[in-house]
Enzyme design. Structure first.
Site, PDB file in Angstrom:
ATOM      1  N   ASP A   1      -0.058   2.239   8.472  1.00 22.50           N
ATOM      2  CA  ASP A   1      -0.511   1.410   9.595  1.00 22.50           C
ATOM      3  C   ASP A   1       0.399   1.527  10.831  1.00 22.50           C
ATOM      4  O   ASP A   1      -0.004   1.154  11.925  1.00 22.50           O
ATOM      5  CB  ASP A   1      -0.583  -0.066   9.175  1.00 22.50           C
ATOM      6  CG  ASP A   1      -1.486  -0.286   7.968  1.00 22.50           C
ATOM      7  OD1 ASP A   1      -2.346   0.581   7.711  1.00 22.50           O
ATOM      8  OD2 ASP A   1      -1.330  -1.316   7.286  1.00 22.50           O
TER       9      ASP A   1
ATOM     10  N   ARG B   1       1.042  -5.150  -5.098  1.00 22.40           N
ATOM     11  CA  ARG B   1       1.293  -6.357  -4.305  1.00 22.40           C
ATOM     12  C   ARG B   1       1.476  -7.451  -5.357  1.00 22.40           C
ATOM     13  O   ARG B   1       0.608  -7.651  -6.197  1.00 22.40           O
ATOM     14  CB  ARG B   1       0.118  -6.663  -3.387  1.00 22.40           C
ATOM     15  CG  ARG B   1      -0.255  -5.465  -2.483  1.00 22.40           C
ATOM     16  CD  ARG B   1      -1.286  -5.856  -1.449  1.00 22.40           C
ATOM     17  NE  ARG B   1      -2.013  -4.709  -0.928  1.00 22.40           N
ATOM     18  CZ  ARG B   1      -1.580  -3.916   0.048  1.00 22.40           C
ATOM     19  NH1 ARG B   1      -0.416  -4.139   0.617  1.00 22.40           N
ATOM     20  NH2 ARG B   1      -2.305  -2.899   0.482  1.00 22.40           N
TER      21      ARG B   1
ATOM     22  N   ASP C   1       2.757  -0.345  11.697  1.00 24.50           N
ATOM     23  CA  ASP C   1       2.779  -1.670  12.333  1.00 24.50           C
ATOM     24  C   ASP C   1       4.093  -2.430  12.115  1.00 24.50           C
ATOM     25  O   ASP C   1       4.110  -3.660  12.148  1.00 24.50           O
ATOM     26  CB  ASP C   1       1.590  -2.510  11.829  1.00 24.50           C
ATOM     27  CG  ASP C   1       1.630  -2.726  10.314  1.00 24.50           C
ATOM     28  OD1 ASP C   1       2.442  -2.075   9.632  1.00 24.50           O
ATOM     29  OD2 ASP C   1       0.840  -3.539   9.812  1.00 24.50           O
TER      30      ASP C   1
ATOM     31  N   GLY D   1       0.848  -1.203   0.000  1.00 26.92           N
ATOM     32  CA  GLY D   1       0.000   0.000   0.000  1.00 26.92           C
ATOM     33  C   GLY D   1       0.875   1.241   0.000  1.00 26.92           C
ATOM     34  O   GLY D   1       1.864   1.309   0.723  1.00 26.92           O
TER      35      GLY D   1
ATOM     36  N   ASP E   1       5.485  -4.716   6.095  1.00 23.40           N
ATOM     37  CA  ASP E   1       6.067  -6.030   6.403  1.00 23.40           C
ATOM     38  C   ASP E   1       6.024  -7.002   5.215  1.00 23.40           C
ATOM     39  O   ASP E   1       6.943  -7.815   5.049  1.00 23.40           O
ATOM     40  CB  ASP E   1       5.466  -6.641   7.673  1.00 23.40           C
ATOM     41  CG  ASP E   1       3.961  -6.723   7.634  1.00 23.40           C
ATOM     42  OD1 ASP E   1       3.362  -6.270   6.624  1.00 23.40           O
ATOM     43  OD2 ASP E   1       3.365  -7.237   8.588  1.00 23.40           O
TER      44      ASP E   1
ATOM     45  N   THR F   1       4.433   2.800   5.861  1.00 27.12           N
ATOM     46  CA  THR F   1       3.040   2.331   5.827  1.00 27.12           C
ATOM     47  C   THR F   1       2.212   3.201   6.764  1.00 27.12           C
ATOM     48  O   THR F   1       2.679   3.544   7.858  1.00 27.12           O
ATOM     49  CB  THR F   1       2.907   0.848   6.245  1.00 27.12           C
ATOM     50  OG1 THR F   1       1.528   0.589   6.581  1.00 27.12           O
ATOM     51  CG2 THR F   1       3.760   0.461   7.434  1.00 27.12           C
TER      52      THR F   1
ATOM     53  N   ARG G   1      -5.195  -2.026   8.797  1.00 27.46           N
ATOM     54  CA  ARG G   1      -5.134  -3.486   8.623  1.00 27.46           C
ATOM     55  C   ARG G   1      -5.393  -4.185   9.957  1.00 27.46           C
ATOM     56  O   ARG G   1      -6.462  -4.004  10.515  1.00 27.46           O
ATOM     57  CB  ARG G   1      -3.778  -3.891   8.026  1.00 27.46           C
ATOM     58  CG  ARG G   1      -3.820  -5.262   7.352  1.00 27.46           C
ATOM     59  CD  ARG G   1      -2.492  -5.638   6.777  1.00 27.46           C
ATOM     60  NE  ARG G   1      -2.191  -4.877   5.595  1.00 27.46           N
ATOM     61  CZ  ARG G   1      -2.571  -5.223   4.365  1.00 27.46           C
ATOM     62  NH1 ARG G   1      -3.248  -6.326   4.175  1.00 27.46           N
ATOM     63  NH2 ARG G   1      -2.276  -4.497   3.335  1.00 27.46           N
TER      64      ARG G   1
END
Ligand code: F6P
Length: 324
Positions: free
Chosen positions: A130, A75, A132, A14, A106, A128, A174
């Site tokens: 996120d 992706r 994360d 993303g 990741d 990202t 996510r």
């Protein structure tokens, strides 16, 4: 004197605001050290097909303030197969790449791990919305996405306030609730639902709205992380059943990934991009770079992928105490 003469750079997964700033930093640091820099298009797809664009001073000039990524992103399913990875290895050889810098999350780093195992040393830069990536407190794009979401939710609040309504807003992230929690604090939300905590809807969300109502409030904003166990529509129904309030559901969606990066994301990307190239020139490959408490670090890629990251408890506590 480094053996590294040509570095490839790609963006994958993303997109995140600040990816262009990272590409620019990688290219400019390469140029500074007389190293050739090749932009690889559409993530690992470009590494398989050899779809590249040489990066020089002129084509990275002016890209820092742009959202998205000039290298495009994707992706890539083929790259998850052994055959795809072998093709990518052959392309790296054909292109004469001495190192590869990958910008993403990741999934992108798992690709870098695979490429490194095949003998093409890769370095990951965390980008990202996120936030994360476990080895890094901060990932490029998070601040911009928070600000975009806050701007949208502030606008929603205006109309919720006028009509004395309740708004249930789903934000991205996510499987992680970092974006939701930050945004909830920044918007002064009545409640937040994140995947990391097992929330009892009745005793927390409903009760918080009830208390807020008793305190005199007539409009409410509830933030739901997309990965939360109860989705925005289901939560809205529960609120309606319990309190007789019919919430308006808004899914913010991909708008959170767009727009110009904030100063924080531009500066972080500039620093991490330079750091990644310097590591490559020192021959330190198979690494992930990280920003922790404003300082730059790097981790072995296998170690980085095995680490886990939870929500910062003090932030969750802050939300629960301060935000109504
Ligand atoms: O990882 C970034 C992210 O925006 C997540 O927050 C979200 O779950 C996902 O990507 C959406 O992916 P796609 O753009 O493929 O729908």
């Amino acid at each position: 004197m480094s053996n590294i003469k040509r570095i490839g750079v790609l963006t994958s997964g993303g997109d995140a605001p600040g990816m262009n700033a990272a590409v620019r930093a990688v290219a400019r640091t390469c140029i500074h050290h007389n190293v050739e820099c090749l932009g690889i298009k559409r993530g690992y797809n470009g590494l398989i097909s050899g779809d590249i664009m040489p990066l020089d001073n002129s084509n990275v000039s002016g890209i820092m303030r742009l959202g998205g990524t000039i290298l495009f992103t994707a992706r890539c399913d083929e790259f998850t197969t052994k055959e795809g990875q072998e093709k990518a290895k052959a392309t790296c050889k054909y292109l004469g790449l001495d190192a590869l810098i990958v910008i993403g999350g990741d999934g992108t780093f798992r690709g870098a791990q695979a490429v490194s195992e095949l003998g093409v040393g890769a370095i990951g830069i965390p980008a990202t919305i996120d936030n994360d990536i476990a080895c890094s407190n901060y990932t490029i794009g998070f601040d911009s996405a928070c600000n975009t979401a806050v701007e949208c939710i502030d606008k929603l609040r205006d109309t919720m306030l006028s009509h004395e309504r309740c708004s249930v807003v789903e934000v991205m992230g996510r499987h992680a609730g970092h974006l939701a929690l930050y945004v909830a604090i920044a918007c002064g939300a009545t409640a937040v639902l994140v995947p990391e905590y097992d929330t009892d809807i009745d005793n927390s969300i409903i009760e918080r709205i009830r208390r807020s109502r008793i305190g005199g409030r007539t409009h409410f904003v509830i933030i739901v992380a997309e990965g939360a166990a109860c989705g925005a529509h289901a939560l809205s129904e529960k609120i309606n059943e319990s309190l007789g309030i019919e919430p308006k559901v808004t899914i913010l969606g991909h708008i959170q990934r767009g727009g110009a990066p904030t100063a924080r994301d531009r500066v972080t990307a500039s620093r991490l991009g330079q750091y990644a190239v310097n590591l490559a020139l020192e021959g330190k490959l198979g690494r992930v770079v990280a920003m922790n408490s404003g300082e730059l670090f790097d981790y072995d890629i296998n170690e980085a992928l095995s680490m886990t990251k939870g929500l910062r408890e003090s932030l969750y506590d802050n939300m629960n105490v301060v935000s109504w």
